[in-house]
Design a protein around this motif. Structure first.
Motif, short mmCIF file in Angstrom:
data_model
loop_
_atom_site.label_atom_id
_atom_site.label_comp_id
_atom_site.label_asym_id
_atom_site.label_seq_id
_atom_site.Cartn_x
_atom_site.Cartn_y
_atom_site.Cartn_z
N CYS A 199 0.86 -1.19 0.00
CA CYS A 199 0.00 0.00 0.00
C CYS A 199 0.89 1.24 0.00
O CYS A 199 1.77 1.38 0.85
CB CYS A 199 -0.90 -0.01 1.24
SG CYS A 199 -1.78 1.54 1.52
N CYS A 202 0.23 3.36 3.60
CA CYS A 202 0.66 2.85 4.91
C CYS A 202 1.85 1.89 4.80
O CYS A 202 2.41 1.48 5.81
CB CYS A 202 -0.51 2.19 5.64
SG CYS A 202 -0.96 0.57 4.95
N CYS A 223 -7.47 -1.33 1.72
CA CYS A 223 -6.28 -1.85 2.38
C CYS A 223 -6.70 -2.44 3.73
O CYS A 223 -7.44 -1.81 4.49
CB CYS A 223 -5.28 -0.71 2.58
SG CYS A 223 -3.84 -1.18 3.55
N CYS A 226 -4.86 0.08 6.49
CA CYS A 226 -5.25 1.48 6.72
C CYS A 226 -6.66 1.79 6.23
O CYS A 226 -7.14 2.91 6.40
CB CYS A 226 -4.23 2.43 6.10
SG CYS A 226 -4.25 2.45 4.30
ZN LIG Z 1 -2.75 0.91 3.56
#
Ligand SMILES: [Zn+2]
Length: 239
Positions: A199, A202, A223, A226
């Motif tokens: 990601c 994050c 995700c 996050c």
């Molecule tokens: Zn993320």
């Protein structure tokens, strides 16, 4: 690509641009105030130098007057030496003359120090005035540029907001609300690009199955770490 996902990516780009414009619009008046206050500080410093120099010149004139008065006294004592009757009186007058001459020497020394100081002060003042004139021009130019930038930002912001309303209209309410909710909790960044299985926001690695799904860009996936909406950029072309 899923059309909603495409629209959400567009919305995110626009919101990031809007946030940048809003931050700049907010920061510009402070920037203007800063350069203005710096200029006024420098104007005050130059005024203080001028005052200091004027004091120095007043001090010298005062000593010149004192010296003239002492010289008058000396010539008066010297005149008296022709009229004295005793050696004692003569010595006393000579003593007065010496005493006043010493006072003159002391004043002249002080004046010399003041003159040297004044030369340095004048030189400094000329330099300060020259750099102040440059700063004045620069400040006026910076302020004009900042005001222009602000106007430009405001018109760009208006356009962006119009465009945003149009983009928002393309999304179903629940999809848009999901975006808004994530954006609120994630400092305005609700959509994140996945790079190399990670990601982009994050930096947590996706599970292989989730990654495989995100790479298709066929659904709106989030995700697991996050909760941002994920999308995958086209694969870079490799040799
Ligand atoms: Zn993320």
């Amino acid at each position: 690509m899923n059309p909603d996902l495409q629209t959400l990516i567009e919305l995110q780009h626009l919101d990031t641009a809007i946030a940048g414009l809003e931050a700049e619009i907010q920061s510009l008046p402070r920037k203007i105030a800063e350069v203005e206050s710096q200029l006024s500080e420098h104007i005050q410093a130059v005024e203080a130098s001028k005052k200091h120099l004027a004091e120095n010149q007043r001090g010298r004139r005062k000593r010149e007057i004192e010296i003239a008065a002492l010289r008058d006294k000396i010539s008066h004592y010297k005149d008296q030496t022709f009229q004295v009757k005793t050696n004692e009186q003569y010595k006393a007058l000579l003593h007065e003359v010496e005493f006043h001459e010493a006072a003159i020497r002391k004043l002249e020394d002080e004046m010399l120090v003041e003159m040297i100081d004044s030369e340095a002060m004048e030189k400094q003042l000329r330099e300060a005035e020259r750099s102040l004139a440059e700063e004045r021009t620069r400040t006026e130019r910076d302020i004009a540029a900042a005001r222009q930038r602000q106007q430009q930002d405001e018109s760009e912001l208006k356009e962006a907001q119009t465009r945003r309303a149009e983009i928002q209209g393309r999304l179903a309410a629940p999809v848009y609300e999901t975006y808004e909710r994530i954006a609120r909790f994630r400092k305005g960044l609700a959509v994140s690009e996945v790079r190399d299985g990670t990601c982009g926001a994050c930096h947590v690695r996706l599970r292989p199955q989730a990654y495989a799904e995100v790479r298709t860009n066929a659904h709106i996936a989030v995700c697991e770490s996050c909760a941002r909406i994920l999308y995958s950029a086209p694969e870079p072309v490799t040799e």
